[in-house]
Design a protein around this motif. Structure first.
Motif, short mmCIF file in Angstrom:
data_model
loop_
_atom_site.label_atom_id
_atom_site.label_comp_id
_atom_site.label_asym_id
_atom_site.label_seq_id
_atom_site.Cartn_x
_atom_site.Cartn_y
_atom_site.Cartn_z
N ILE A 121 -8.85 79.42 23.19
CA ILE A 121 -7.94 79.19 24.34
C ILE A 121 -6.60 79.41 24.22
O ILE A 121 -6.15 80.04 24.79
CB ILE A 121 -8.31 77.24 24.07
N LYS A 122 -5.93 78.49 23.01
CA LYS A 122 -4.55 79.02 22.76
C LYS A 122 -3.94 80.17 22.54
O LYS A 122 -4.13 80.66 21.26
CB LYS A 122 -3.66 78.34 22.40
N PRO A 123 -3.14 81.29 22.84
CA PRO A 123 -2.72 82.75 22.67
C PRO A 123 -1.78 82.32 21.24
O PRO A 123 -1.28 81.42 21.58
CB PRO A 123 -1.84 82.66 24.13
N GLY A 124 -2.13 83.15 20.27
CA GLY A 124 -1.53 83.21 19.41
C GLY A 124 -1.62 83.77 18.13
O GLY A 124 -2.95 84.67 18.26
N ARG A 125 -1.19 84.20 17.05
CA ARG A 125 -1.99 84.88 16.07
C ARG A 125 -1.93 83.62 14.61
O ARG A 125 -1.70 82.66 14.57
CB ARG A 125 -0.71 85.78 15.22
N HIS A 126 -3.34 83.78 14.12
CA HIS A 126 -3.90 82.58 13.86
C HIS A 126 -4.85 83.35 12.44
O HIS A 126 -5.19 84.08 12.09
CB HIS A 126 -5.14 81.48 14.41
N VAL A 127 -4.03 82.71 11.13
CA VAL A 127 -4.83 83.02 10.08
C VAL A 127 -6.40 82.33 9.40
O VAL A 127 -6.33 81.36 9.36
CB VAL A 127 -4.01 83.45 9.37
N LEU A 128 -7.24 82.66 9.17
CA LEU A 128 -8.43 82.13 8.31
C LEU A 128 -8.29 82.23 7.17
O LEU A 128 -8.07 84.32 6.00
CB LEU A 128 -9.96 82.81 9.16
N ARG A 129 -7.84 81.80 5.81
CA ARG A 129 -8.42 82.88 4.68
C ARG A 129 -9.04 82.03 3.47
O ARG A 129 -9.51 80.62 3.92
CB ARG A 129 -6.54 82.56 3.86
N ILE A 130 -9.18 82.58 2.70
CA ILE A 130 -9.73 81.43 1.33
C ILE A 130 -8.81 80.98 0.59
O ILE A 130 -8.21 81.83 0.17
CB ILE A 130 -10.76 82.55 0.54
#
Length: 145
Positions: A121-130
């Motif tokens: 939905i929402k534009p942007g840069r997102h981080v998935l991390r351990i």
């Protein structure tokens, strides 16, 4: 086609933009239509192994995040900004479908697979991390355009 023209006009006028699905004729299923589905996003949770590759998603398109843990350690993924930028359809764990309002993280105590289907939905840069990790390979960046 009409939605795309309206979205283009709003961009030119500086107004809010609309999500552009991957296909023109969504039919009865709407954004969940088969023609609106992007590629699956694979992640691997394994001690000392890379989490996955950075990906770019299209806002308004339907995706499935597939997280596979090998059981080598208790590991999790977190990414509150990503989880707040999507609409979750369901999370499937051991063939049990869960329809959550929101999540903050997913943790594996042993080997298993989680499939999470969602609409970006929402534009942007997102981080998935351990959580607690600092290595470059222990996180991925998901960009929503």
């Amino acid at each position: 086609m009409k939605k795309l023209l309206i979205a283009a006009a709003l961009v030119l006028m500086g107004g809010p933009t609309l999500a552009a699905p991957l296909c023109d004729d969504l039919g009865f299923a709407g954004l969940l239509a088969k023609c609106n589905r992007g590629e699956d996003i694979p992640l691997t949770l394994a001690s000392g192994q890379p989490l996955g590759e950075d990906v770019t998603l299209e806002s308004g398109a339907y995706y499935t995040l597939v997280v596979t843990a090998d059981g080598s350690a208790e590991l999790a993924i977190e990414g509150a900004s990503f989880f707040r930028s999507i609409w979750m359809n369901e999370i499937v764990i051991n063939k049990i479908e869960i329809r959550p309002m929101a999540i903050d993280s997913i943790e594996f105590d042993k080997a298993g697979v989680v499939e999470m289907s969602f609409i970006a939905i929402k534009p942007g840069r997102h981080v998935l991390r351990i959580p607690g990790s600092t290595g470059e390979t222990q996180s991925i960046t998901i960009s929503i355009q």
